[in-house]
Write a protein that holds these residues in place. Sequence first.
Motif, short mmCIF file in Angstrom:
data_model
loop_
_atom_site.label_atom_id
_atom_site.label_comp_id
_atom_site.label_asym_id
_atom_site.label_seq_id
_atom_site.Cartn_x
_atom_site.Cartn_y
_atom_site.Cartn_z
N SER A 184 0.77 -1.28 -0.10
CA SER A 184 -0.01 -0.18 0.06
C SER A 184 0.86 0.98 0.05
CB SER A 184 -1.07 0.07 1.31
OG SER A 184 -0.12 -0.06 2.41
N GLY A 185 0.37 2.37 -0.38
CA GLY A 185 1.18 3.68 -0.50
C GLY A 185 0.29 4.68 -1.03
N VAL A 186 0.88 6.02 -0.72
CA VAL A 186 0.27 7.23 -1.14
C VAL A 186 0.99 8.07 -2.09
CG1 VAL A 186 -0.77 9.27 -0.21
CG2 VAL A 186 -0.87 7.13 1.26
N ALA A 187 0.69 8.62 -3.11
CA ALA A 187 1.20 9.59 -3.82
C ALA A 187 0.88 11.08 -3.24
CB ALA A 187 0.59 9.50 -5.38
N VAL A 188 1.97 11.73 -2.93
CA VAL A 188 1.78 12.95 -2.09
C VAL A 188 2.10 14.12 -2.83
CG1 VAL A 188 2.39 14.31 -0.12
CG2 VAL A 188 2.24 11.83 0.10
N VAL A 189 3.33 14.10 -3.51
CA VAL A 189 3.59 15.20 -4.24
C VAL A 189 3.87 14.92 -5.62
CG1 VAL A 189 4.74 16.32 -2.20
CG2 VAL A 189 6.14 14.65 -3.65
N SER A 190 3.85 13.88 -6.06
CA SER A 190 3.99 13.27 -7.51
C SER A 190 2.88 12.24 -7.89
CB SER A 190 5.60 12.41 -7.68
OG SER A 190 5.34 11.28 -6.95
N GLU A 191 2.99 11.97 -9.25
CA GLU A 191 1.96 11.28 -9.87
C GLU A 191 2.19 9.80 -9.24
OE1 GLU A 191 -0.70 12.33 -11.45
OE2 GLU A 191 0.51 14.38 -10.87
N THR A 192 3.23 9.28 -8.69
CA THR A 192 3.23 8.01 -8.46
C THR A 192 3.68 7.97 -6.97
OG1 THR A 192 5.71 8.03 -8.79
CG2 THR A 192 4.33 7.14 -10.65
N ALA A 193 3.61 6.75 -6.29
CA ALA A 193 3.76 6.62 -4.88
C ALA A 193 4.89 7.14 -4.33
CB ALA A 193 3.71 5.19 -4.49
N ASP A 194 4.81 8.01 -3.32
CA ASP A 194 6.10 8.73 -2.66
C ASP A 194 6.30 8.14 -1.40
OD1 ASP A 194 6.29 10.94 -4.58
OD2 ASP A 194 4.34 11.59 -3.78
N ILE A 195 5.44 7.39 -0.67
CA ILE A 195 5.71 6.69 0.42
C ILE A 195 4.79 5.33 0.15
CG2 ILE A 195 3.67 7.79 1.65
CD1 ILE A 195 5.41 7.22 4.30
N ALA A 196 5.65 4.12 0.45
CA ALA A 196 5.04 2.86 0.31
C ALA A 196 5.54 1.89 1.41
CB ALA A 196 5.48 2.45 -1.00
#
Length: 329
Positions: A184-196
């Motif tokens: 699982s992860g989240v795209a925070v500042v870009s279009e892809t995952a920034d934290i995973a």
Amino acid sequence: MRLKIGVLGAGHLGKIHLKCISQLSDNYELIGFFDPNSEVSAKVASELGYRAFDSVEDLIEACDVVDIVTPTLSHFDCAVKALRARKHLFVEKPITHTLDEAKQLIKLADEAGVHAQVGHVERFNPAFSSAEPHIKNPMFIEAHRLAEFNPRGTDVSVVMDLMIHDIDIVLSLVPSNIKKISASGVAVVSETADIANARIEFDNGCVANLTASRISLKNMRKMRLFQRDAYITVDFLDKGAEVLRMNEVQGDIDPYAMVLDLPNGTKKQISFENPEVRPNNAIKDELESLSKSIRDSTTVNVSLEDGMRALEVAQQITEKLNISINLLA
């Protein structure tokens, strides 16, 4: 015998490779580099004094070993040209953009009869090198690779940018097939995952829990490994390692020792070891290891097959991440 080597790519990492190779004069003769950006090429040639070639083909023709430090999307095309010219190969991680490309490179390298190595540099981290002899059949592995935000590299997910280092380390340590992957992860500042976060379960029961972030407030690169009667920590960033071991108590007990009384009536003594970590330049060492493999006709430390396995797992994790991110969108 010194090998003639040329570098493809003169960006941030390419310049580091050039400097490292210039320090390996007993192993290599650095013939120069090629970069498609004429401004970058002129600047590097002027400031560092290395010869700038006019094309990929010209550089490949002039050398014995091709060092590919270009963006991932161009790894395959550059490597194919080098292998078809029967040149030895070093290619930065990830090995290629797709698994099919990686499979083709493996076939070409085998047909060419050359040595080819992938740049998974953490294999040469002195902290890992000092801890590796103590790692025997780990059953739980936890890794945190956290980095402060840097716009460079955000064109790919944090998995390909950072987590792939720990994926490669884990695969090198666990002698078992993978049973299940979840992420699982989240795209925070870009279009892809920034934290995973990814959980890899192996057939032998080992579980690896990997976390990677490029939006952290501080940098961290740590791995913890748990195995029968031992707990091992590796600090890839600050270059440290520690081994906590539980040994059967034999003979008289040291009054100052830490001893555990177990429910079955036995006693175990806790001991701490700090394996010696010898400072090194990991990039320099991995390039030197390739030259030794070529000279001695031995297996490379990180093969194309190793690079493909790391890429395959990274892509599976990325697919899981994309699903979770789309669900949150």
